[in-house]
Scaffold this motif. Structure first.
Motif, mmCIF file in Angstrom:
data_model
loop_
_atom_site.group_PDB
_atom_site.id
_atom_site.type_symbol
_atom_site.label_atom_id
_atom_site.label_comp_id
_atom_site.label_asym_id
_atom_site.label_seq_id
_atom_site.Cartn_x
_atom_site.Cartn_y
_atom_site.Cartn_z
ATOM 1 N N GLU A 128 40.446 72.541 99.107
ATOM 2 C CA GLU A 128 40.896 74.157 98.754
ATOM 3 C C GLU A 128 40.736 74.730 97.168
ATOM 4 O OE1 GLU A 128 42.776 70.802 98.277
ATOM 5 O OE2 GLU A 128 43.750 71.205 96.945
ATOM 6 N N ARG A 129 40.029 73.559 96.529
ATOM 7 C CA ARG A 129 39.707 73.572 95.199
ATOM 8 C C ARG A 129 37.863 74.203 95.425
ATOM 9 N NH1 ARG A 129 43.720 73.206 92.036
ATOM 10 N NH2 ARG A 129 45.453 72.525 92.560
ATOM 11 N N GLY A 130 37.512 73.857 96.570
ATOM 12 C CA GLY A 130 35.775 73.917 96.722
ATOM 13 C C GLY A 130 35.544 73.105 97.518
ATOM 14 N N ILE A 131 33.768 73.583 97.472
ATOM 15 C CA ILE A 131 33.115 72.257 98.794
ATOM 16 C C ILE A 131 32.259 71.688 98.017
ATOM 17 C CG2 ILE A 131 31.828 72.737 101.227
ATOM 18 C CD1 ILE A 131 33.231 75.336 100.702
ATOM 19 N N ALA A 132 31.928 70.562 98.435
ATOM 20 C CA ALA A 132 30.711 69.955 98.215
ATOM 21 C C ALA A 132 29.934 69.394 99.360
ATOM 22 C CB ALA A 132 31.951 68.288 97.270
ATOM 23 N N VAL A 133 28.742 69.368 99.479
ATOM 24 C CA VAL A 133 27.936 69.098 100.525
ATOM 25 C C VAL A 133 27.073 68.286 99.220
ATOM 26 C CG1 VAL A 133 25.931 70.299 100.865
ATOM 27 C CG2 VAL A 133 27.232 71.885 100.552
ATOM 28 N N ASN A 134 27.144 67.101 100.702
ATOM 29 C CA ASN A 134 26.425 65.622 100.569
ATOM 30 C C ASN A 134 24.739 66.160 99.711
ATOM 31 O OD1 ASN A 134 24.962 63.639 100.567
ATOM 32 N ND2 ASN A 134 26.363 63.018 102.629
ATOM 33 N N ASP B 155 19.293 70.959 103.745
ATOM 34 C CA ASP B 155 18.730 71.683 104.878
ATOM 35 C C ASP B 155 19.974 72.684 104.740
ATOM 36 O OD1 ASP B 155 20.245 69.375 105.768
ATOM 37 O OD2 ASP B 155 19.978 70.115 107.542
ATOM 38 N N LEU B 156 21.072 71.938 104.544
ATOM 39 C CA LEU B 156 22.306 72.297 104.896
ATOM 40 C C LEU B 156 22.660 73.230 102.960
ATOM 41 C CD1 LEU B 156 25.537 70.238 105.797
ATOM 42 C CD2 LEU B 156 24.947 72.603 106.645
ATOM 43 N N ILE B 157 22.800 72.684 102.000
ATOM 44 C CA ILE B 157 22.152 72.728 100.640
ATOM 45 C C ILE B 157 21.718 74.658 100.391
ATOM 46 C CG2 ILE B 157 22.201 72.994 97.834
ATOM 47 C CD1 ILE B 157 22.560 69.539 98.757
ATOM 48 N N LYS B 158 20.449 74.444 100.864
ATOM 49 C CA LYS B 158 20.017 75.453 100.929
ATOM 50 C C LYS B 158 20.310 76.677 102.030
ATOM 51 C CE LYS B 158 14.413 77.016 102.021
ATOM 52 N NZ LYS B 158 13.627 76.494 102.881
ATOM 53 N N LYS B 159 20.746 76.587 102.798
ATOM 54 C CA LYS B 159 21.324 77.373 103.728
ATOM 55 C C LYS B 159 22.510 78.386 103.390
ATOM 56 C CE LYS B 159 19.896 75.300 107.942
ATOM 57 N NZ LYS B 159 20.013 75.259 109.644
#
Length: 517
Positions: free
Chosen positions: A447-453, A458-462
């Motif tokens: 609920e405080r944010g989203i962390a991408v591995n 590729d996901l981060i770029k999207k």
């Protein structure tokens, strides 16, 4: 107990219950050799004319099966917390004076607290299977004679198939069966859906006993369990209460924070371009994991797209998607509520699957890696995206693995977790118990944010240009520590391993240590 450090950096025993183990070697780094296990070749000569396998009671069936001390007895969990057969089974085994049974369930539930007295008197030596509730607490405090072995659903099938676990007698509770032993979970007063978790047991066990409260004329169709694999059929008054297959983990959360997490999950999947015509997804059994389904439905309607398939555990939420035409199929490992049971019975596009097709890592592929996105829960996640799903922060073993490990092979694995529970942070420096390597976990949504591995560039770029609250996992942890403080380390006795966690390939991933009561 001699311990060795595995590739995940965790200490694991070289031997468990007297059997030599293979330490975890890294994701996709271990391949088995050899041939699959097989039961002895049977003959029709040994079975009665007209194939009537009915015996008068369970005790007689166990006697005919050659029950003796030290055997491995398996059960399955399709009736979940409504199961009545397992407790009855061990009442009978106890009455026969049998000792040192290895109980090999596909999962246990709070209803099996009844069995603690049989662990204490030596009827049951130890449990190899997911440990939930009271049995988990019992094992965590070092009271179980042997060492527990925790496997995923796919890992259980793999262990049977590979000969790692040989089942002497399999007990299959069947809501509907005929005298030949054909059985299914679709009909009768105890209908619970599919019986896929008992498939391996029926194929590989030396003896197979069907226990039913709904004997029907031959043929019992569809035969989810084939009578050709069954030795004896026993009729009882009741095998369980199907209303209790619903549990707290299969109902949508009402918490505003957790509903926000669910909304973020749907937004994330959209931003990551996962939502497109013909996609697929799976939602784990957990209030937050399930809560994203209504949000994703709305997005699918807005985009005028449909899924090719969704994976179950099925619930009424997935059934609604199927009946509203938002997915072509439900591929279902187990039904989590009675709407799921009804749908599997009535709708040919609601397909029963087994751990062999869905999850078995020692197969020629499985469904898990075909899923575009999976949404799961966890008790802890660490800064390297490693996750824990079996123990709490105090080290108590209170949850099963289920299909959780197997699902990590989806195209995008999302952990939907609150940033803290009861003021205990969920994001920690190092997980108490390692169940899932961070290599396979792509995003942690709180609920405080989203962390991408960071490994998923590729996901981060999207998603980087979206309006989502993207943060580093360390940043989220720091904020939560400012609110809750740094969590205390669990009080564990590292001299006593009470259970081990297997990886999907059968190697040892981690140890569970004795916890303070």
């Amino acid at each position: 107990m001699r311990m060795i450090k595995n590739k995940a950096g965790r200490l694991v025993p070289l031997y468990v219950n007297g059997i030599k183990q293979i330490p975890f070697k890294g994701v996709d780094k271990y391949k088995p050799k050899g041939r699959k296990a097989a039961p002895a070749i049977p003959s029709c000569v040994d079975f009665p004319e007209a194939e009537n396998k009915l015996v008068k009671n369970l005790k007689k069936a166990l006697e005919l099966s050659g029950l003796k001390d030290g055997m491995t007895i398996s059960t399955h969990h399709h009736l979940r917390n409504g199961d009545m057969v397992t407790n009855y089974l061990f009442d009978v085994i106890h009455s026969m004076g049998i000792k040192n049974i290895r109980w090999f369930p596909s999962a246990s539930f709070p209803c099996h607290e009844h069995l603690i007295k049989y662990l204490e008197d030596g009827t049951i030596h130890h449990i190899e299977g997911s440990l939930n509730g009271p049995l988990g607490k019992y094992a965590s405090t070092g009271k179980m004679e042997g060492t527990g072995v925790l496997r995923s659903h796919g890992g259980r099938y793999q262990a049977i198939q590979d000969g790692e676990v040989h089942i002497d007698i399999a007990i299959i509770a069947a809501p509907s069966a005929d005298k030949f032993g054909n059985a299914n979970g679709l009909y009768g007063k105890s209908a619970c859906g599919g019986l896929g978790f008992a498939l391996a047991d029926s194929i590989y066990a030396d003896k197979v006993i069907i226990v039913t409260d709904n004997l029907v004329d031959f043929p019992c169709v569809p035969w989810q369990i084939s009578g050709n694999n069954v030795d004896y059929v026993v009729v009882v008054d009741s095998i369980g209460d199907p209303a209790k297959i619903v549990s707290g983990t299969t109902e949508i959360t009402k918490s505003p924070d957790r509903l926000l997490i669910a909304e973020y999950v749907a937004e994330f999947m959209d931003a990551a371009r996962i939502l497109k015509d013909g996609f697929s997804f799976q939602a784990g059994a957990g209030g937050t994991s399930l809560a994203f389904i209504p949000f994703i439905k709305e997005k699918m309607k807005q985009k005028n797209i449909k899924a090719r398939f969704v994976r179950g555990g099925s619930t009424k939420y997935l059934v609604e998607m199927l009946e509203e035409g938002l997915t072509d199929y439900i591929l279902d490992g187990q039904t989590f509520d009675l709407e799921g049971v009804r749908s599997m019975r009535e709708n040919p596009k609601h397909i029963m699957t087994s751990p062999f097709t869905s999850y078995n890592f020692h197969g020629k592929g499985n469904f898990a890696s075909m899923v575009d996105a999976v949404v799961l829960g966890a008790t802890e996640v660490d800064l390297n995206f490693n996750a824990n799903v079996v123990t709490h922060s105090d080290g108590m073993l209170l949850h099963g693995i289920g299909g959780w490990q197997n699902c990590l092979y989806a195209g995008c694995t999302i952990l939907a977790v609150p940033s803290f529970r009861d003021r205990i942070p969920v994001i920690v420096d190092e997980v108490t118990t390692l169940c899932g390597p961070g290599d396979l976990i792509d995003a942690v949504i709180t609920e405080r944010g989203i962390a991408v591995n960071p490994a998923r560039k590729d996901l981060i770029k999207k998603v980087k240009k979206s309006s989502l609250p993207l943060r580093s996992i360390a940043d989220i942890q720091e904020e939560v520590y400012e609110i809750c403080g740094r969590p205390a380390k669990p009080k564990l006795d590292k001299r006593k391993v009470v259970a081990v966690v297997k990886w999907v390939d059968g190697t040892l991933l981690d140890s569970v240590y004795k916890a303070a009561e």
